[in-house]
Design an enzyme around this catalytic site. Structure first.
Site, PDB file in Angstrom:
ATOM      1  N   GLU A  17       0.838  -1.215   0.000  1.00  0.00           N
ATOM      2  CA  GLU A  17       0.000   0.000   0.000  1.00  0.00           C
ATOM      3  C   GLU A  17       0.866   1.257   0.000  1.00  0.00           C
ATOM      4  O   GLU A  17       0.557   2.243  -0.677  1.00  0.00           O
ATOM      5  CB  GLU A  17      -0.924   0.018   1.225  1.00  0.00           C
ATOM      6  N   SER A 103      19.480  -8.692  -8.577  1.00  0.00           N
ATOM      7  CA  SER A 103      18.448  -8.591  -9.625  1.00  0.00           C
ATOM      8  C   SER A 103      18.623  -9.581 -10.770  1.00  0.00           C
ATOM      9  O   SER A 103      17.655 -10.178 -11.220  1.00  0.00           O
ATOM     10  CB  SER A 103      18.394  -7.175 -10.190  1.00  0.00           C
ATOM     11  N   HIS A 232       3.280  -9.955 -10.221  1.00  0.00           N
ATOM     12  CA  HIS A 232       4.713 -10.211 -10.083  1.00  0.00           C
ATOM     13  C   HIS A 232       5.345  -9.203  -9.121  1.00  0.00           C
ATOM     14  O   HIS A 232       6.122  -9.545  -8.242  1.00  0.00           O
ATOM     15  CB  HIS A 232       5.417 -10.156 -11.445  1.00  0.00           C
ATOM     16  N   SER A 233       5.029  -7.930  -9.343  1.00  0.00           N
ATOM     17  CA  SER A 233       5.556  -6.844  -8.507  1.00  0.00           C
ATOM     18  C   SER A 233       4.637  -5.648  -8.712  1.00  0.00           C
ATOM     19  O   SER A 233       3.616  -5.762  -9.407  1.00  0.00           O
ATOM     20  CB  SER A 233       6.980  -6.485  -8.950  1.00  0.00           C
TER      21      SER A 233
HETATM   22  C1  LIG Z   1      18.820 -12.652 -16.127  1.00  0.00           C
HETATM   23  C2  LIG Z   1      17.485 -12.007 -15.979  1.00  0.00           C
HETATM   24  N1  LIG Z   1      16.547 -12.149 -16.927  1.00  0.00           N
HETATM   25  C3  LIG Z   1      15.348 -11.563 -16.798  1.00  0.00           C
HETATM   26  C4  LIG Z   1      15.054 -10.809 -15.698  1.00  0.00           C
HETATM   27  C5  LIG Z   1      13.692 -10.135 -15.575  1.00  0.00           C
HETATM   28  N2  LIG Z   1      12.867 -10.868 -14.582  1.00  0.00           N
HETATM   29  C6  LIG Z   1      12.810 -10.457 -13.306  1.00  0.00           C
HETATM   30  S1  LIG Z   1      11.867 -11.466 -12.372  1.00  0.00           S
HETATM   31  C7  LIG Z   1      11.512 -12.468 -13.676  1.00  0.00           C
HETATM   32  C8  LIG Z   1      10.631 -13.685 -13.480  1.00  0.00           C
HETATM   33  C9  LIG Z   1      11.253 -14.746 -12.640  1.00  0.00           C
HETATM   34  O1  LIG Z   1      10.332 -15.756 -12.378  1.00  0.00           O
HETATM   35  P1  LIG Z   1      10.585 -16.906 -11.353  1.00  0.00           P
HETATM   36  O2  LIG Z   1      12.019 -17.287 -11.321  1.00  0.00           O
HETATM   37  O3  LIG Z   1       9.614 -18.008 -11.651  1.00  0.00           O
HETATM   38  O4  LIG Z   1      10.266 -16.250  -9.928  1.00  0.00           O
HETATM   39  P2  LIG Z   1       8.906 -15.643  -9.345  1.00  0.00           P
HETATM   40  O5  LIG Z   1       8.900 -14.184  -9.712  1.00  0.00           O
HETATM   41  O6  LIG Z   1       7.771 -16.398  -9.954  1.00  0.00           O
HETATM   42  O7  LIG Z   1       8.977 -15.811  -7.875  1.00  0.00           O
HETATM   43  C10 LIG Z   1      12.127 -11.996 -14.841  1.00  0.00           C
HETATM   44  C11 LIG Z   1      11.994 -12.633 -16.161  1.00  0.00           C
HETATM   45  C12 LIG Z   1      16.056 -10.674 -14.708  1.00  0.00           C
HETATM   46  N3  LIG Z   1      15.848  -9.984 -13.589  1.00  0.00           N
HETATM   47  N4  LIG Z   1      17.248 -11.283 -14.863  1.00  0.00           N
END
Ligand SMILES: Cc1ncc(C[n+]2csc(CCOP(=O)(O)OP(=O)(O)O)c2C)c(N)n1
Length: 340
Positions: A17, A103, A232-233
């Protein structure tokens, strides 16, 4: 365990929030994955080293990271251990054996194999636990990390949170295997799948995995089946790519918190009054933590350039000069609360 699950849920609600109110730049919740966070943390000892992805702040909470420490990181103030140089939710604690969130996905897996190998060389009575999502298993580092740990016989638990989604990519478009456990087996790593929304099951599996990893000095893979209930965020709206009914089913009917509460209540260890008191208490503490963090000064501009090189190289000095000139020229474009 239940109290900490509620603390995590409350912290997520209020910080989320606060982001919506524009008080934080970014946030990400663990909604639906509270059992994974807390029960796996409870099965470890403080000496075990954690390498997180980003949806496991409950592990840090369980280890004693305070709500104030969370808020200070989120606000990037002077009390933040990263001196405000990381995005919000990139927590870390040297004291609590919790590596800082990174990240770029999956870098933590080969690192975990290395950290675990160092524990092995030092003959420590401890293991490494590395967390990652289903989407992260598509990175090359997943394969390098698993193979390295298997061959070097490093005491590491690879903990996959299979929550069905990687931002907007469902697991059906992520891989064609039957999940992740089978990939562990292919690397010669004993692997087990567990219901990630059952706190007791997660606890038992991680407890046993820890004992085996240390006693037999070998890696183990745990695949916890769950669902990412939240977006996701704060940069995402998941209703654009999945149906609201599905999300609601997991939020209500399959909540790991409700499930655990039923069990403790049936055993006579918890009552509605405990619940009201606990939630009220934590809510107050989280609000106070944000208000406190907002009052703390931001780190000075010079901190942007420190802590990496012994002697700051010329290209960074050039960048520092450039940003200082820009601030002078366009003062309104820069925050006024950063000491320059
Ligand atoms: C190397 C890399 N590729 C892409 C991203 C962008 N990205 C951030 S979170 C995410 C999804 C990750 O999903 P998952 O591992 O299943 O974790 P969840 O968010 O579902 O907990 C992506 C593609 C990144 N941060 N680093």
């Amino acid at each position: 365990m239940y109290s900490t699950m509620i603390a995590l849920e409350t912290m997520d609600t209020i910080f989320y929030e606060a982001q919506r109110q524009g008080r934080l730049s970014f946030y990400l919740t663990s909604t639906g994955e509270e059992a994974i966070n807390i029960a796996s943390a409870a099965a470890l000892t403080p000496q075990d080293i954690v390498l997180p992805q980003y949806r496991e702040p409950g592990v840090l909470l369980w280890r004693g990271f305070t709500l104030q420490e969370f808020a200070d990181q989120l606000l990037g103030n002077k009390a933040d251990y990263g001196k405000g140089r990381q995005m919000p939710i990139h927590y870390g604690s040297n004291k609590l054996n919790y590596f800082t969130v990174s990240s770029p996905l999956t870098t933590q897996l080969p690192q975990a194999a290395g950290v675990a190998y160092s524990l092995k060389m030092d003959k420590k009575d401890a293991c490494v636990v590395v967390y990652f999502g289903d989407g992260s298993t598509s990175e090359g580092d997943f394969h390098a990390g698993l193979n390295f740990a298997a061959v070097m016989e490093a005491p590491v638990i690879f903990f996959c949170r299979n929550n069905g989604w990687a931002i907007s990519t469902p697991v059906t478009e992520q891989f064609r295997s039957d999940g992740i456990a089978i990939k562990g087996q292919a690397y010669g790593i004993r692997s087990i799948r567990v219901d990630g929304n059952d706190a007791l099951a997660v606890y038992s599996v991680v407890r046993a995995a820890r004992q085996k990893a240390i006693k037999e000095q070998r890696p183990i893979l745990v695949e916890a089946m769950t669902y990412r209930v939240s977006h996701h965020s704060t940069s995402d709206d998941s209703t654009k790519y999945r149906c609201v009914k599905e999300i609601e089913q997991w939020r209500t009917g399959k909540s790991p918190i409700t499930r655990f509460r039923k069990w403790i209540q049936r055993n006579g260890w918890w009552a509605d009054q405990n619940e009201t008191e606990l939630r009220g208490n934590i809510r107050r503490q989280v609000v106070e933590a944000i208000q406190g963090a907002e009052k703390v000064e931001k780190p000075p501009l010079a901190d942007l350039f420190g802590d990496v090189y012994d002697k700051i190289p010329s290209n960074l000095l050039e960048q520092e000069r450039f940003i200082r000139e820009n601030i002078k020229r366009y003062p309104k474009e820069y925050p006024t609360d950063v000491p320059i």
